[in-house]
Structure formats: C-alpha cells, structure tokens
Design a protein around this motif. Structure first.
Motif, mmCIF file in Angstrom:
data_model
loop_
_atom_site.group_PDB
_atom_site.id
_atom_site.type_symbol
_atom_site.label_atom_id
_atom_site.label_comp_id
_atom_site.label_asym_id
_atom_site.label_seq_id
_atom_site.Cartn_x
_atom_site.Cartn_y
_atom_site.Cartn_z
ATOM 1 N N GLU A 34 49.907 37.751 30.495
ATOM 2 C CA GLU A 34 48.478 37.430 30.498
ATOM 3 C C GLU A 34 48.116 36.643 31.758
ATOM 4 O OE1 GLU A 34 44.790 38.023 29.381
ATOM 5 O OE2 GLU A 34 46.513 38.884 28.341
ATOM 6 N N LEU A 35 48.952 35.673 32.119
ATOM 7 C CA LEU A 35 48.729 34.915 33.356
ATOM 8 C C LEU A 35 48.795 35.829 34.579
ATOM 9 C CD1 LEU A 35 50.649 31.533 32.964
ATOM 10 C CD2 LEU A 35 48.265 31.821 33.625
ATOM 11 N N TYR A 36 49.755 36.731 34.579
ATOM 12 C CA TYR A 36 49.915 37.690 35.678
ATOM 13 C C TYR A 36 48.635 38.499 35.869
ATOM 14 C CZ TYR A 36 52.000 41.612 38.275
ATOM 15 O OH TYR A 36 52.292 42.584 39.207
ATOM 16 N N LYS A 37 48.109 39.025 34.757
ATOM 17 C CA LYS A 37 46.874 39.817 34.832
ATOM 18 C C LYS A 37 45.690 38.948 35.275
ATOM 19 C CE LYS A 37 47.234 41.582 30.642
ATOM 20 N NZ LYS A 37 47.059 42.382 29.421
ATOM 21 N N GLU A 38 45.537 37.778 34.641
ATOM 22 C CA GLU A 38 44.409 36.893 34.973
ATOM 23 C C GLU A 38 44.426 36.494 36.438
ATOM 24 O OE1 GLU A 38 44.250 33.410 32.485
ATOM 25 O OE2 GLU A 38 44.151 34.611 30.644
ATOM 26 N N ILE A 39 45.576 36.097 36.937
ATOM 27 C CA ILE A 39 45.666 35.643 38.329
ATOM 28 C C ILE A 39 45.379 36.793 39.287
ATOM 29 C CG2 ILE A 39 47.260 34.779 40.112
ATOM 30 C CD1 ILE A 39 48.472 32.993 37.820
ATOM 31 N N ASN A 40 45.898 37.982 39.007
ATOM 32 C CA ASN A 40 45.614 39.128 39.870
ATOM 33 C C ASN A 40 44.127 39.492 39.849
ATOM 34 O OD1 ASN A 40 47.945 40.261 41.345
ATOM 35 N ND2 ASN A 40 48.866 40.295 39.317
ATOM 36 N N ILE A 41 43.502 39.416 38.685
ATOM 37 C CA ILE A 41 42.059 39.701 38.589
ATOM 38 C C ILE A 41 41.268 38.652 39.364
ATOM 39 C CG2 ILE A 41 40.083 39.728 36.998
ATOM 40 C CD1 ILE A 41 42.019 41.112 34.954
ATOM 41 N N MET A 42 41.634 37.380 39.203
ATOM 42 C CA MET A 42 40.947 36.311 39.937
ATOM 43 C C MET A 42 41.129 36.475 41.442
ATOM 44 S SD MET A 42 41.499 32.899 37.650
ATOM 45 C CE MET A 42 42.551 33.270 36.273
ATOM 46 N N MET A 43 42.323 36.881 41.848
ATOM 47 C CA MET A 43 42.566 37.128 43.280
ATOM 48 C C MET A 43 41.668 38.256 43.771
ATOM 49 S SD MET A 43 44.863 35.122 44.698
ATOM 50 C CE MET A 43 45.432 36.088 46.101
ATOM 51 N N ALA A 44 41.608 39.354 43.015
ATOM 52 C CA ALA A 44 40.782 40.491 43.405
ATOM 53 C C ALA A 44 39.305 40.094 43.489
ATOM 54 C CB ALA A 44 40.964 41.642 42.420
ATOM 55 N N ASN A 45 38.868 39.221 42.582
ATOM 56 C CA ASN A 45 37.471 38.783 42.559
ATOM 57 C C ASN A 45 37.197 37.625 43.512
ATOM 58 O OD1 ASN A 45 36.952 40.704 40.597
ATOM 59 N ND2 ASN A 45 37.239 39.280 38.914
ATOM 60 N N GLY A 46 38.238 37.085 44.127
ATOM 61 C CA GLY A 46 38.066 35.954 45.034
ATOM 62 C C GLY A 46 37.671 34.674 44.307
ATOM 63 N N ASP A 47 38.083 34.559 43.057
ATOM 64 C CA ASP A 47 37.697 33.429 42.202
ATOM 65 C C ASP A 47 38.620 32.231 42.422
ATOM 66 O OD1 ASP A 47 36.921 31.691 40.214
ATOM 67 O OD2 ASP A 47 37.072 33.158 38.589
ATOM 68 N N ASN B 210 44.312 30.586 50.668
ATOM 69 C CA ASN B 210 44.429 31.136 52.023
ATOM 70 C C ASN B 210 44.505 32.664 52.008
ATOM 71 O OD1 ASN B 210 44.289 28.666 53.315
ATOM 72 N ND2 ASN B 210 46.501 28.360 53.275
ATOM 73 N N GLU B 211 45.228 33.221 51.034
ATOM 74 C CA GLU B 211 45.299 34.684 50.915
ATOM 75 C C GLU B 211 43.920 35.279 50.655
ATOM 76 O OE1 GLU B 211 48.200 36.429 48.273
ATOM 77 O OE2 GLU B 211 49.680 34.932 48.865
ATOM 78 N N ILE B 212 43.170 34.648 49.755
ATOM 79 C CA ILE B 212 41.823 35.143 49.453
ATOM 80 C C ILE B 212 40.959 35.089 50.702
ATOM 81 C CG2 ILE B 212 39.694 34.636 48.179
ATOM 82 C CD1 ILE B 212 41.507 33.728 45.819
ATOM 83 N N LYS B 213 41.042 33.995 51.444
ATOM 84 C CA LYS B 213 40.249 33.843 52.666
ATOM 85 C C LYS B 213 40.602 34.933 53.684
ATOM 86 C CE LYS B 213 39.507 29.679 54.218
ATOM 87 N NZ LYS B 213 39.715 28.364 54.876
ATOM 88 N N GLN B 214 41.895 35.201 53.868
ATOM 89 C CA GLN B 214 42.327 36.241 54.810
ATOM 90 C C GLN B 214 41.854 37.617 54.361
ATOM 91 O OE1 GLN B 214 46.576 35.793 55.040
ATOM 92 N NE2 GLN B 214 46.458 34.031 56.407
ATOM 93 N N ARG B 215 41.974 37.888 53.057
ATOM 94 C CA ARG B 215 41.552 39.183 52.540
ATOM 95 C C ARG B 215 40.047 39.369 52.684
ATOM 96 N NH1 ARG B 215 41.576 39.169 47.011
ATOM 97 N NH2 ARG B 215 39.358 39.093 47.183
ATOM 98 N N GLU B 216 39.283 38.324 52.401
ATOM 99 C CA GLU B 216 37.824 38.418 52.502
ATOM 100 C C GLU B 216 37.371 38.638 53.943
ATOM 101 O OE1 GLU B 216 36.518 35.821 48.573
ATOM 102 O OE2 GLU B 216 36.632 34.795 50.510
#
Length: 191
Positions: free
Chosen positions: A34-47, A65-71
């Motif tokens: 559940e954490l794996y899914k939640e964290i990946n979804i939050m990463m995809a959403n930039g949350d 930092n990963e979210i910032k680079q991806r965005e």
C-alpha cells in the motif's frame, strides 16, 4: 564465521526482535505494498506535501528533488500498478541504533551494528524486493505524450527499504531508502 552466515544471523535476529512487537509478514507485505502504491502515485502527481508523512526526512529530500527534476522535463505523469503483484520478497532485516537511523546507508546490504547495551532503542529496517507490472506515460505542458505508453505494461523491479521505530508507541512503517541497480541489472526504472 562467513560473511554470508553472519548476514543471515543478523537478519534472523532482527526479525525475531520484530516478531515480539506483533509483526506478521503477511500483514507487513500488505502495508508495504500500500505504501509502495501511495508513494508512487504521489510521485507521479508531484504531491510533495502528502508524501512527507510516508518517508523519512532524508528520503523526503531525495524524492522532493526527483519530483523537481521530473517537473522540469515533463508537465505531468500517469502511473498505474497492475495487480496482482508478481512478487514481494524480504531481502534483509536489520536493527539500526537510533543515532544511526538518522542516516540511511546507501548500500542497504552492508552490516550495521547497534548499541548492544540498549537494544530497545533501535529501529528495524526491512529491505523488500517488489516485482510488478506497471503502466507509465509522461506528458509535456500541452498534454502531448513525450514518454511511455499507458496501454503497455512494463515489468519493474524495485528494492525499497522500510523503517520503523521499535521504541515509539504507535510507530509506523516509512520508506527510508531505495536501492539503485547498476544499468545492466535494471529491468525498468521506477518513477
């Protein structure tokens, strides 16, 4: 004593200590997935705000930092995990002293000692391998597809390290690290 045997004994000891707190492998796998899914979804959403409660401070900094680079590259991302999961496997368990828990050790398979005089002031870390099928697609600012294909399933192998305090009442599992693969061993990168 061989390095492998020493590693196995330390892992078994950590699991035995964890079981005294009511640990169940099946229950933990459900929670970790559940954490794996939640964290990946939050990463995809930039949350960045919500993800903070699910990860350690050091991991939060890395993910932010990963979210910032991806965005900077993509306007938005679609991510989906296809169920059922192919495999979840515990690779290692270890006890880490409360001081050492402040620092995640980049190579999670190293052997780390704890204060033997105070084993109750420890964190437990479990290293899990996830083998899943996922769908991914990235879009530019105008909504055009620039990477991936959400109609295709991709086999992804991730190794994540989860941590939990053994001495705080109400402590919960959090992501404290991810193991990166050498390029030749990588099935497919995660987000």
């Amino acid at each position: 004593m061989s390095e492998t045997l020493n590693f196995q004994l330390r892992s078994a000891y950590a699991i035995a200590k964890l079981r005294k707190t009511g640990y169940s492998k099946n229950k933990f796998y459900i929670e970790a997935l559940e954490l794996y899914k939640e964290i990946n979804i939050m990463m995809a959403n930039g949350d960045k705000k919500t993800i903070r409660k699910n990860v350690t401070e050091r991991m939060y900094s890395a993910l932010k930092n990963e979210i910032k680079q991806r965005e900077a590259m993509w306007g938005s991302v679609y991510w989906e995990m296809v169920e059922p999961v192919i495999k979840i496997k515990t690779l290692q368990a270890r006890l880490v002293s409360s001081l050492k828990s402040l620092f995640f050790f980049v190579y999670a398979l190293s052997i780390i000692g704890i204060d033997r005089m105070d084993l109750n002031k420890a964190f437990i870390q479990l290293t899990l391998e996830f083998l899943t099928k996922q769908k991914f697609e990235a879009y530019d600012a105008k909504g055009n597809v620039v990477a991936g294909d959400k109609k295709k399933e991709v086999l992804v192998r991730d190794i994540w390290v989860f941590e939990k305090s053994l001495f705080h009442t109400g402590a919960y599992w959090r992501l404290c690290g991810r193991i990166e693969f050498p390029t030749k061993d990588k099935i497919q990168p995660a987000l």
